[in-house]
Design a protein around this motif. Structure first.
Motif: not given
Length: 289
Positions: A130-135, A137-147, A249-252, A254-261
Motif C-alpha cells: 500500500x505504501x509503495x502504491x500510494x507513494x 501515485x503521489x510522487x508521479x503527481x509531482x513528477x514522473x521522474x520521481x516515480x 521527501x516523506x513519500x520517498x 515511505x517508498x524506501x520503507x515499503x520497498x524494504x518489506x
C-alpha cells in the motif's frame, strides 16, 4: 478443521477465510490512513503558513481515526491468530504421534511460524504494498521522474534478493535440521552434547545473519540513492512549495520503507517454504510407518 489437509499457508487461509479477511481489511484501512499522513502534514504546513487552521484540524481527525482502527485491529488479531495456532498445533500433534518427540516438538515450533507470517509478516506486506502504491501515485503527481526512480529502486531490491535466495534456503534447512535434534541432545544429560548442539545452531544463525547483513546493505545503498536523487530533483528541477517538498521527501522515504518489506518477505517466504516441505513430508512418512 485441518484433518487430512496439507499444512500450508493457503490451507490456513482457506480454513479461516472470514476471520482473516476481516483482519486484512482492517490492516489495509490502517495502512491507507497511515500513508495519507505525510500528505496531510504537508497540507497543514502550507495552511499554517497562510494562517489557516482548517488543514491542521483535518490532520488531527485523520490521526484520531488511525488510532481507533489500529487499536481495534490489534485486539481482534490476537484472538483470531491464537485460535489458529491452537488448531494447527492440534493437527501437528495428531499427525506426528509416531514421530520422535524431538522432531515433533521442533516442527510444532516451526508450524507456529506459519501463523506468525499471517499475523505479523503478511500485514507488513500489505502495508508495504500500500505504501509503495500510494507513494508511487503521489510522487508521479509531482513528477514522473520521481516515480520512475522509485520504481527502478524497487526492481533493483527484488533482483538483489534473487542472488541470495538459494543461500537462504540452504541455511534455513540446516538450521531446522539442527533444531529437530535439540531434545535428543538435551536428553543426553551431558553439558558436552548440549554445548555442541548450541554451537551448531549458533554457527548457522551467524551465517544467516551475515547473509542478511550483506543483502540489506546492498539494498539500502540503492534505496538511499533514491532518496538523495528525489531530494535533489525536487529542490532543483521542480517549482515546489515547502509543504510539497516535505511531502516528496516523506513519500520517498515511505517508498524506501515499503520497498524494504519486499526482500524481507521473500526471505521469510523462503524459510516457510522449507518448513512447509519439512512438516508435510515428515508427517507423511510418519503416517505410513
Amino acid at each position: 478443521m485441518l484433518a487430512d489437509r496439507a499444512l500450508t499457508l493457503s490451507t490456513l487461509v482457506r480454513t479461516f477465510p472470514i476471520r482473516m479477511g476481516l483482519t486484512w481489511t482492517m490492516t489495509l484501512g490502517e495502512t491507507a490512513l497511515m500513508a495519507l499522513i505525510p500528505l496531510f502534514i504537508g497540507f497543514a504546513i502550507d495552511g499554517l503558513l497562510e494562517n489557516s487552521l482548517r488543514e491542521l484540524w483535518e490532520l488531527a481527525a485523520l490521526l484520531a481515526l488511525l488510532v481507533a482502527v489500529a487499536v481495534i485491529r490489534r485486539v481482534y488479531d490476537t484472538r483470531v491468530y491464537s485460535a489458529i495456532r491452537v488448531e494447527l498445533g492440534r493437527a501437528q500433534a495428531a499427525r506426528g504421534a509416531r514421530q520422535p518427540i524431538s522432531t515433533l516438538n521442533a516442527q510444532i515450533g516451526m508450524g507456529r511460524e506459519l501463523v506468525e507470517f499471517l499475523e505479523e509478516t503478511l500485514p507488513m506486506v500489505l502495508t508495504g504494498l500500500t505504501q509503495l502504491t500510494i507513494a508511487l501515485v503521489i510522487l508521479y503527481t509531482f513528477s514522473p521522474v520521481l516515480a520512475a526512480s522509485a520504481g527502478l529502486a524497487a526492481m533493483s531490491a527484488v533482483l538483489t534478493y534473487a542472488l541470495f535466495h538459494r543461500q537462504f534456503y540452504r541455511l534455513n534447512s540446516d538450521l531446522n535440521v539442527q533444531m529437530e535434534k535439540q531434545i535428543n541432545a538435551l536428553e543426553q544429560r551431558g553439558l558436552r552434547h548440549a554445548t555442541a548442539h548450541f554451537l551448531k545452531l549458533r554457527r548457522t544463525e551467524v551465517r544467516i545473519s551475515d547473509s542478511e547483513a550483506a543483502l540489506y546493505g546492498l539494498i539500502f545503498v540503492v534505496l538511499l540513492g533514491l532518496v538523495l536523487f528525489n531530494i535533489w530533483h525536487a529542490t532543483t528541477a521542480l517549482a515546489a512549495t515547502t509543504g510539497a517538498i516535505f511531502a516528496i521527501v516523506s513519500y520517498s522515504w515511505d517508498f524506501v520503507d515499503g520497498t524494504i518489506t519486499l526482500p524481507a518477505t521473500l526471505q521469510n517466504w523462503t524459510r516457510l517454504t522449507e518448513i512447509m516441505r519439512r512438516i508435510n513430508a515428515t508427517e507423511a512418512v510418519g503416517a505410513m510407518s
